[in-house]
Every structure is written in C-alpha cells, then in structure tokens.
Scaffold this motif. Sequence first.
Motif, mmCIF file in Angstrom:
data_model
loop_
_atom_site.group_PDB
_atom_site.id
_atom_site.type_symbol
_atom_site.label_atom_id
_atom_site.label_comp_id
_atom_site.label_asym_id
_atom_site.label_seq_id
_atom_site.Cartn_x
_atom_site.Cartn_y
_atom_site.Cartn_z
ATOM 1 N N LEU B 168 0.841 -1.191 0.000
ATOM 2 C CA LEU B 168 0.000 0.000 0.000
ATOM 3 C C LEU B 168 0.883 1.251 0.000
ATOM 4 C CD1 LEU B 168 -2.814 1.265 0.143
ATOM 5 C CD2 LEU B 168 -2.726 1.035 2.620
ATOM 6 N N ALA B 169 1.932 1.216 0.821
ATOM 7 C CA ALA B 169 2.869 2.352 0.855
ATOM 8 C C ALA B 169 3.534 2.526 -0.505
ATOM 9 C CB ALA B 169 3.922 2.135 1.943
ATOM 10 N N ARG B 171 2.284 1.645 -3.461
ATOM 11 C CA ARG B 171 1.327 2.170 -4.444
ATOM 12 C C ARG B 171 1.010 3.635 -4.186
ATOM 13 N NH1 ARG B 171 -3.774 -0.646 -4.590
ATOM 14 N NH2 ARG B 171 -3.313 -1.442 -2.522
ATOM 15 N N ALA B 172 0.911 3.998 -2.898
ATOM 16 C CA ALA B 172 0.652 5.397 -2.567
ATOM 17 C C ALA B 172 1.809 6.266 -3.068
ATOM 18 C CB ALA B 172 0.476 5.561 -1.058
#
Lengths: 235, 296
Positions: B168-169, B171-172
């Motif tokens: 998630l980090a 992709r963010a």
Amino acid sequence: MSLLRIDDMSAGYGAGDVLRGVTLSVDAGEIVVVLGANGAGKTTLMRAVSGMIPRRGTVELDGEDIARSSADAIVRRGLAQVPQGRGTIVDLTVEENLRAGALVRKGKGLAEDLDRWYTTYPRLAERRRQKAGLLSGGEQQMLAISRAMMSRPRMLLCDEPSLGLSPLLTEELFASLSRINGELGMAILVVEQNAMIALEIARRGYLLEVGSLGDSRPADDFASDDSIRAAYLGQ
Amino acid sequence: MDLLIARIVDGLNNGVIYGFLALALVCVYRGTKHLNLAQGEMAMFSAFIAYALYAVGLPVPVAVLGTVLVGFLAGGLVERVLIRPLGHHADYSILLVTIGLFLVLNAGAGVIWGGDPLPFPALVPSSPEDYIAFFGTRLRYQPLLVLGVLIVVMTALFVLFKYTRLGLAMRATASNPESARLLGIRVNRINSLGWMLAAGVGALVGALIAPSTTLTTGMMFNFLIYAAAAATLGGFDSPGGAVLAGILLGIAENIIGSYVWFVGTDLKQAVALVILLAVLMIRPTGMFGTKKVERV
C-alpha cells in the motif's frame, strides 16, 4: 505548555525567504486560524511547519524539537497535515487512501477508525471502493481530513480547506472540523483565505501579511475589527 | 495445426523472457517513473555472478538464489549511490546514468569473464530427449521452468502490492509521492525497495535463462528492447500487464515471422515495434495501464 510552538521561524524556496521570523503557538485542544490573502505565505507556512521545505528557527511539537526532522518523521511524531489541494492519491480507492493514512501507526483499532470516519462522512462510505480521483472536490476534502485523522495525530494542520468548494460545502466542512476539535479535543491549525468562516470556529487568529505574522488575537476581536473586516472579510 | 502450436510454443519461450524482464522494468518505473536502461545488463552481470558462485563449487540452485540476493542488495546500492543524489526530477540525468551503468556493466563483465560464451548448467534436465510431448510439439523443461518461476514471482508481487501494508505504501508513493510523505511514508526507502525488487527479479531472469542463451555479455541486449516494448504495451504501471504483453509479443513475433513471407527472421524485431506503435495509437497508456482519472 503549547502543543505546537514556533519561534522566529524563517523559510523560503531558495532565492530569499518567504516567511520572516514567524512566531506562533497552538495550545492543546484549541483551533487557531492564520488568515492571509493570496500570496501572503500561508501555504509556505504550512510546508515549513510540516518539514516539506527547509526552515530555520524553533519548531517544537509537545516540547520535542522537530525543526530538523524530515516531513515523514514529523507525521510519525503526530503532526498530521491536510495539504492544499487535498493531496488525493488518485489511483488508490477511497478506503486505500484511508488505510494509507493509518500506515504510520502501529497497533489495533483500524476497523474502528475506518468506521468512525465513514460515520462522520457517510459519502466516503458510499464510495469506499471507488478510485479516489473520481470524488468531487468536497468529497476529496473530507477524504483528506479523514486520512490525516487515521494516523491518530496529536495535532492537525489544515491548508485552506475551503479551496474550490461551494459556500455550503465550506460551511459543512468547517462544522465537521469544529466537531473533530470538540469531540476528540484535537488541536487544529488552519490557514484560510475565507476569514469569516474560519473565525467562526477558531479561538484565536493570526494575520499573515507578506511573510510576517502579527500577534495572535481572539477570534471575536478580529471579527469586530473594522479594518480587518474591510480587508479580509469583504465588508 | 501442429505447426501452429509449435510456433506458439516457440514464441512463448522468448515471450516469457520478455515478460520477465519487463516485470523488472515495471518495478522501478511504477515507483519513480524512471526507465532503467541498465536493467538487462544488471541481469546479465547477475548471471555471471551466479556462474562465479557455481564455479567455486556451490550447487546451482544455491548459486541462483545467491545472485538474486546479491542483485537485490546491488539494486539498493545503485539507487542510493547513483540515482537518489540526482533528485527525483532529474529524468534525463537519470536516463543517462542508466546508460552509463549499462556500458560499465557490459565492459566490466567482458573484462572479468572474457568475451567467449560460457556454459551455464541448467536447473532442469535439458538433453535433447528431455521434453513433454504436446500436440506433436515438444515442451522443454527449461522454458517451462522460466514460465513457472515467472508466475510465482508475479503472484508474489501482486500479493505484495495489493494486500500488504508495504505494498500500500508502495502504491501510494507511486501515485503521489508528495502526499505519501505527508502520510509519514519514507518515500526514499520505498523507491530504494523498487530498485531492489527490480534488480532481484532481473538477477533471477539472468540466471534462469543463461543455460539456454549461453552466458555472454550480449545475452540481454535484445531482450531489453523487447522488454521495454512489452512494458510499454502492457502499461508501465501494471506488472501483470507487462508480463502478458511480453508473452503475447513473443508469440505474435514468431507467428508473423513464420507466416508472413517478407518478414522472416530478419524483420522480427521490427514486428514487435510495429505492434507497439499500433497499440499505442489506440491506447496511449498501454493495454492495461491506468488512465489518470481525476476530477477537479
């Protein structure tokens, strides 16, 4: 003791300082507003506090020196920011944006926090599986606030939340900031061009004029000052 | 019909390699928007390291895993020493640095291991009698191994990106680095990790295909061109898309080369580029790339 204490802070973007010797404090549990016209340096102030640009002087969060900390370290210490233009991570879904906000904190309670912000802003709940880039401006602002709050910060910085929103939406949004402050005791520093609405929820205010910050005054005092009314409240 | 299947299988052999290397390109690109032109040479160098590990007496699988580990660390080192100091907006400088790295690795491997092809031991049986009969054609173990590992790696990356906090980090950060920083994500580390993953994947490709291509300093050059085409076709931010595009490219190239009389083997490479051009004219973000959706 102040939660956020800034003393004699200067900052800029290379050629000369935009902010000169700014002194400001925010106590636990209070909303403080910094008013200023376009180009006064409001966003620069926010970026300097959050460590996105180099700054000199004192910046303390709860007594800890953060003047030399990097932006991501400052967030991890509990100073969350709602950036100007909302900073939506457009390729992630609404829920992924919120989860990304919670990445810095350890421990449990993620589901409860998601629930809390979906309850606060039901429109986010309706759109939780949508790409965040598809949200309207108002919804993106709600997302930015919720996402910042997902880190369970000690304090919240808001950079011009009214930008690009209708008066009605702005009203709604500031009311929700006021509730976050009231229910969670969250200290909030908000810079805002829309002085009228910001003063309604703030306890104290500062005036930022071409990079210099005046002394703080009670919010009511601003609202009744004729010269301020003329210059910033459009009356 | 059997001939067609044989040609598809042949194309698949190369396509899997294009896709695998494209996956490495995508690992760097989706985080930093930089194209690492040295990705192929890093993979080639890694294959030589695997050879060196094997030559000192390690079993082949250990040598392969060893070079993946070395590649992983080297990827981080390259990012930290050569890329990060240039800043995130120095796109052309970074492109040039990757070309420089390409030349250094290519010449370096030549200096250390010489210009003659070296034999690399296969992980699976690969004598002429080792194959699975399949509709009159022969599926060999070596390409099947590459395909199998590719599927495993791709699945692992998918799970990493989609279902973990780290993913998630990543992709963010890929989507909005500035916002990611303001969420407390250590963006530099994430970018470093992208380079590490890419170099690790590249090392795996190099070591896996070395038995069939033989080990030379030029072994990756053609593959890199196709891999870049595959990554562009699939959409540079889509790992699955890049792999699929690589495989399709390999098959299409082989079929067109076989059936279109004037193409033959000489113009095969041009075929890939024509396909690339045609797809980009219809879908500028590639077949599976995400369009930037944004309302303001």
